[in-house]
Motif scaffolding. Structure first.
Motif, PDB file in Angstrom:
ATOM      1  N   ILE A  29       2.204  67.942  43.280  1.00 53.13           N
ATOM      2  CA  ILE A  29       3.430  68.280  42.549  1.00 53.13           C
ATOM      3  C   ILE A  29       4.063  66.990  42.042  1.00 53.13           C
ATOM      4  O   ILE A  29       4.433  66.119  42.823  1.00 53.13           O
ATOM      5  CB  ILE A  29       4.422  69.046  43.437  1.00 53.13           C
ATOM      6  CG1 ILE A  29       3.788  70.341  43.951  1.00 53.13           C
ATOM      7  CG2 ILE A  29       5.697  69.361  42.661  1.00 53.13           C
ATOM      8  CD1 ILE A  29       4.666  71.103  44.926  1.00 53.13           C
ATOM      9  N   ASP A  30       4.209  66.875  40.748  1.00 49.65           N
ATOM     10  CA  ASP A  30       4.790  65.688  40.127  1.00 49.65           C
ATOM     11  C   ASP A  30       6.252  65.992  39.787  1.00 49.65           C
ATOM     12  O   ASP A  30       6.567  66.518  38.715  1.00 49.65           O
ATOM     13  CB  ASP A  30       4.008  65.328  38.860  1.00 49.65           C
ATOM     14  CG  ASP A  30       4.420  63.987  38.270  1.00 49.65           C
ATOM     15  OD1 ASP A  30       5.536  63.521  38.586  1.00 49.65           O
ATOM     16  OD2 ASP A  30       3.646  63.410  37.482  1.00 49.65           O
ATOM     17  N   PHE A  31       7.141  65.690  40.715  1.00 42.59           N
ATOM     18  CA  PHE A  31       8.552  66.019  40.506  1.00 42.59           C
ATOM     19  C   PHE A  31       9.172  65.195  39.384  1.00 42.59           C
ATOM     20  O   PHE A  31      10.103  65.666  38.713  1.00 42.59           O
ATOM     21  CB  PHE A  31       9.333  65.825  41.810  1.00 42.59           C
ATOM     22  CG  PHE A  31       9.062  66.885  42.828  1.00 42.59           C
ATOM     23  CD1 PHE A  31       9.647  68.137  42.720  1.00 42.59           C
ATOM     24  CD2 PHE A  31       8.211  66.651  43.901  1.00 42.59           C
ATOM     25  CE1 PHE A  31       9.402  69.120  43.660  1.00 42.59           C
ATOM     26  CE2 PHE A  31       7.959  67.632  44.848  1.00 42.59           C
ATOM     27  CZ  PHE A  31       8.550  68.870  44.725  1.00 42.59           C
ATOM     28  N   ALA A  32       8.677  63.994  39.178  1.00 42.45           N
ATOM     29  CA  ALA A  32       9.202  63.183  38.076  1.00 42.45           C
ATOM     30  C   ALA A  32       8.897  63.849  36.739  1.00 42.45           C
ATOM     31  O   ALA A  32       9.756  63.927  35.849  1.00 42.45           O
ATOM     32  CB  ALA A  32       8.627  61.773  38.128  1.00 42.45           C
ATOM     33  N   ALA A  33       7.693  64.367  36.590  1.00 43.10           N
ATOM     34  CA  ALA A  33       7.322  65.038  35.343  1.00 43.10           C
ATOM     35  C   ALA A  33       8.127  66.321  35.153  1.00 43.10           C
ATOM     36  O   ALA A  33       8.560  66.639  34.041  1.00 43.10           O
ATOM     37  CB  ALA A  33       5.825  65.341  35.339  1.00 43.10           C
ATOM     38  N   ILE A  34       8.322  67.071  36.259  1.00 47.90           N
ATOM     39  CA  ILE A  34       9.117  68.302  36.170  1.00 47.90           C
ATOM     40  C   ILE A  34      10.544  67.979  35.737  1.00 47.90           C
ATOM     41  O   ILE A  34      11.112  68.646  34.862  1.00 47.90           O
ATOM     42  CB  ILE A  34       9.118  69.034  37.521  1.00 47.90           C
ATOM     43  CG1 ILE A  34       7.712  69.550  37.850  1.00 47.90           C
ATOM     44  CG2 ILE A  34      10.104  70.194  37.517  1.00 47.90           C
ATOM     45  CD1 ILE A  34       7.576  70.101  39.261  1.00 47.90           C
ATOM     46  N   ALA A  35      11.134  66.953  36.341  1.00 47.10           N
ATOM     47  CA  ALA A  35      12.503  66.576  35.996  1.00 47.10           C
ATOM     48  C   ALA A  35      12.614  66.177  34.536  1.00 47.10           C
ATOM     49  O   ALA A  35      13.556  66.587  33.829  1.00 47.10           O
ATOM     50  CB  ALA A  35      12.965  65.430  36.895  1.00 47.10           C
ATOM     51  N   GLN A  36      11.680  65.403  34.071  1.00 45.64           N
ATOM     52  CA  GLN A  36      11.712  64.985  32.673  1.00 45.64           C
ATOM     53  C   GLN A  36      11.574  66.178  31.737  1.00 45.64           C
ATOM     54  O   GLN A  36      12.192  66.210  30.664  1.00 45.64           O
ATOM     55  CB  GLN A  36      10.609  63.959  32.419  1.00 45.64           C
ATOM     56  CG  GLN A  36      10.881  62.621  33.093  1.00 45.64           C
ATOM     57  CD  GLN A  36       9.662  61.717  33.184  1.00 45.64           C
ATOM     58  OE1 GLN A  36       8.551  62.125  32.821  1.00 45.64           O
ATOM     59  NE2 GLN A  36       9.856  60.497  33.667  1.00 45.64           N
ATOM     60  N   GLY A  37      10.822  67.184  32.163  1.00 45.64           N
ATOM     61  CA  GLY A  37      10.709  68.402  31.366  1.00 45.64           C
ATOM     62  C   GLY A  37      12.030  69.134  31.231  1.00 45.64           C
ATOM     63  O   GLY A  37      12.287  69.800  30.217  1.00 45.64           O
ATOM     64  N   TYR A  38      12.872  69.043  32.257  1.00 43.33           N
ATOM     65  CA  TYR A  38      14.201  69.646  32.201  1.00 43.33           C
ATOM     66  C   TYR A  38      15.226  68.742  31.510  1.00 43.33           C
ATOM     67  O   TYR A  38      16.371  69.148  31.317  1.00 43.33           O
ATOM     68  CB  TYR A  38      14.703  69.960  33.608  1.00 43.33           C
ATOM     69  CG  TYR A  38      14.167  71.246  34.195  1.00 43.33           C
ATOM     70  CD1 TYR A  38      14.510  72.479  33.637  1.00 43.33           C
ATOM     71  CD2 TYR A  38      13.345  71.239  35.321  1.00 43.33           C
ATOM     72  CE1 TYR A  38      14.038  73.663  34.177  1.00 43.33           C
ATOM     73  CE2 TYR A  38      12.868  72.422  35.869  1.00 43.33           C
ATOM     74  CZ  TYR A  38      13.222  73.632  35.291  1.00 43.33           C
ATOM     75  OH  TYR A  38      12.756  74.814  35.821  1.00 43.33           O
ATOM     76  N   GLY A  39      14.839  67.511  31.195  1.00 47.13           N
ATOM     77  CA  GLY A  39      15.748  66.590  30.534  1.00 47.13           C
ATOM     78  C   GLY A  39      16.437  65.611  31.446  1.00 47.13           C
ATOM     79  O   GLY A  39      17.427  64.976  31.055  1.00 47.13           O
ATOM     80  N   VAL A  40      15.940  65.445  32.685  1.00 47.04           N
ATOM     81  CA  VAL A  40      16.523  64.509  33.644  1.00 47.04           C
ATOM     82  C   VAL A  40      15.618  63.285  33.773  1.00 47.04           C
ATOM     83  O   VAL A  40      14.441  63.431  34.128  1.00 47.04           O
ATOM     84  CB  VAL A  40      16.706  65.176  35.029  1.00 47.04           C
ATOM     85  CG1 VAL A  40      17.189  64.164  36.056  1.00 47.04           C
ATOM     86  CG2 VAL A  40      17.678  66.346  34.936  1.00 47.04           C
ATOM     87  N   PRO A  41      16.101  62.085  33.496  1.00 44.93           N
ATOM     88  CA  PRO A  41      15.289  60.875  33.680  1.00 44.93           C
ATOM     89  C   PRO A  41      14.794  60.778  35.122  1.00 44.93           C
ATOM     90  O   PRO A  41      15.534  61.096  36.059  1.00 44.93           O
ATOM     91  CB  PRO A  41      16.244  59.731  33.341  1.00 44.93           C
ATOM     92  CG  PRO A  41      17.316  60.364  32.507  1.00 44.93           C
ATOM     93  CD  PRO A  41      17.460  61.774  33.012  1.00 44.93           C
ATOM     94  N   ALA A  42      13.567  60.326  35.320  1.00 47.43           N
ATOM     95  CA  ALA A  42      12.987  60.334  36.664  1.00 47.43           C
ATOM     96  C   ALA A  42      11.962  59.234  36.820  1.00 47.43           C
ATOM     97  O   ALA A  42      11.404  58.721  35.846  1.00 47.43           O
ATOM     98  CB  ALA A  42      12.338  61.691  36.941  1.00 47.43           C
TER      99      ALA A  42
END
Length: 546
Positions: free
Chosen positions: A502-515
């Motif tokens: 699970i790549d939480f940084a990629a998921i966050a960036q998909g929602y528009g949150v820098p990670a």
């Protein structure tokens, strides 16, 4: 001559208010103008009728919606308004309702119902027993029997949510009720108030003070109601410290703490009690009088069979929740407002004249380290190195819950928050709700990688609102707390405890949150320092060794 039927001299007739218009006035009178929701068809007439002064906060899942409302209410101390969709949306939100219920968080949950005459047919999106659905998790649950009773019901709901013990309430309203005519007397609802004077009688205060003065080794066990009272009146937080100092009492935080009720930097603070029967008994042994302020007696978690207390240990509980008082298996319970009781006792007990050193009896060991990478306690050390007056913490890392209040300086009210029932999905949405309620603060949410998946869509709202929220995913690649339980239970190999890929940084960036992703203490320190300086939400996927 004027014809008696001539209406030219009559007052201009007025159009009666609708149930929706009267209800909106009631909500406005109670300050319920921030609405957390995920809209469905049954709710559209209500939402369309809200005024421009209402702020609708969109969440992408009902559990996240309820969680954000909980965070908002924890900061403001006032009820939050939640709009859910019939049975399906209410069911989705009930996991988060468990935390609000046991955390005594005031909340008005307003659910949409199908057209009134079709409910009995169980048509699509009808909830045949709407009030029964959330009943175990709310103080009050009702679907009005007539459209004209909707405004009064909402008035009762707002007052019920705030009345001690505070908690969530639930109201179901059929969608066609909103257009029905309201009662003229609904105007009286706007002037309603309920005052509950729950202070201790003077004679009882003196009796308790005498008992504490006579104790040879008193102790205080403090809980979430004390912190909530301190948010409303910071003098209560100071009074608890004065009470401990005058009694020379050790102060423990009650098991499974959902808030930080006492300064962890205070010399009398002795840590969090492990939530097991034997652990509680051992920690309280040697104390002859134990005063429990604003906590249940006790919320155990681990199964540790044995006697509750050592002989000679007497427990006195002061709580705002009568059910907490009646269900306790031991001790003397008093139902009263915790804040005034604490203040009264602090001013009345005798000062023993003894003061402890900087850290009392506690010696903190260094954070655990590993040659394989960063550890969870190293994350806590980094957080503590950057504590400032604007930071408040939301914790949903159950592997670190006992370490958190030991290693991070919590020294003011409302600074620490944890799920009251253990319902997963708490951390991310509660942090966003807190940020919306207090945009001047920085909310730091430490969340396990397992629980993060339950509320991940809260990142969307954080991005849209530009909240000052730092999300730290404490990523050990699995359900670490469950692995620990399995080891203690001798359960051997348990499937489903490992997570990977699970790549939480990629998921966050998909929602528009820098990670970003970090794997060492040095990388995490740099990322966290940058996140604290950001103007909007930031996520750090902090990979730690299991």
């Amino acid at each position: 001559m004027t014809n008696s039927t001539d209406s030219t001299n009559d007052p201009t007739p007025t159009t009666p208010k609708t149930v929706l218009e009267a209800s909106v006035e009631v909500l406005r009178a109670h300050g319920l103008t921030t609405v957390f929701g995920n809209p469905g068809s049954n709710e559209l007439p209500f939402l369309a009728g809200l005024g421009a002064d209402f702020d609708f906060v969109l969440g992408l899942h009902e559990q996240v919606v309820v969680g954000m409302a909980e965070g908002y209410a924890r900061v403001t101390g006032r009820p939050a308004l939640v709009n859910l969709h019939a049975a399906s949306g209410s069911g989705n939100g009930m996991g988060a309702l468990t935390n609000a219920h046991y955390g005594h968080v005031p909340m008005v949950v307003l659910a949409g119902q199908q057209v009134r005459r079709t409910v009995g047919q169980e048509t699509m999106l009808a909830s045949a027993d709407a009030a029964l659905l959330p009943a175990p998790l709310v103080k009050y649950s009702h679907e009005p029997l007539a459209a004209a009773d909707v405004p009064r019901t909402l008035s009762q709901a707002a007052l019920e949510a705030s009345a001690p013990p505070a908690g969530p309430v639930y109201v179901s309203v059929p969608l066609d009720d909103w257009g029905e005519p309201a009662l003229d007397d609904d105007a009286l609802l706007l002037e309603r108030s309920v005052t509950i004077a729950g202070g201790l009688p003077e004679a009882l205060v003196r009796d308790l003070a005498s008992t504490l003065d006579a104790a040879s080794s008193p102790a205080l066990v403090v809980g979430p109601q004390l912190d909530a009272a301190s948010v409303d009146d910071p003098a209560v937080f100071e009074a608890a410290a004065v009470l401990a100092e005058r009694l020379d009492a050790s102060v423990y935080v009650a098991p499974s703490p959902s808030r930080g009720p006492f300064a962890t930097t205070h010399p009398n603070f002795e840590g969090v009690i492990v939530p097991g029967i034997s652990s509680v008994r051992e920690r309280l042994s040697g104390h002859d009088v134990v005063l429990v302020l604003g906590a249940p007696v006790f919320r155990y978690h681990r199964w540790e069979p044995g006697d509750y207390l050592e002989p000679g240990t007497d427990v006195i509980q002061i709580t705002q929740d009568a059910r907490e008082a009646t269900r306790a298996p031991f001790g003397r319970a008093i139902v009263a407002s915790v804040g005034p009781a604490t203040t009264a006792l602090a001013s009345l007990v005798a000062d023993r004249g003894r003061r402890r050193g900087d850290r009392g009896s506690r010696e903190l060991s260094p954070a655990r380290t590993s040659p394989d990478g960063m550890t969870g306690t190293e994350i806590l050390e980094v957080l503590n190195a950057h504590v400032n007056d604007s930071v408040a913490y939301v914790n949903e890392t159950t592997t670190l819950d006992l370490d958190y209040l030991e290693r991070i300086a919590i020294d003011r009210p409302g600074m620490y928050h944890f799920p009251a029932s253990g319902g997963l999905g708490f951390g991310l949405p509660v942090a966003v709700g807190m940020s919306i309620a207090a945009p001047e603060r920085t909310i730091v949410a430490t969340v396990g990688d397992g629980s993060a998946n339950y509320g991940i869509s809260a990142l969307y709202t954080a991005a849209q609102r530009g909240t000052r929220t730092v999300f730290v995913i404490v990523n050990n690649g699995g359900y670490g707390a469950l692995a620990g339980f399995a080891e203690r239970m001798g359960a051997g190999h348990v499937p489903g405890l490992q997570l990977g890929g699970i790549d939480f940084a990629a998921i966050a960036q998909g929602y528009g949150v820098p990670a970003s992703t970090t794997r060492t203490r040095e990388e995490f320190t740099a990322a966290y320092r940058n996140a604290l300086g950001a103007s909007g939400p930031v996520l750090i996927d902090a990979r730690i060794v299991p």
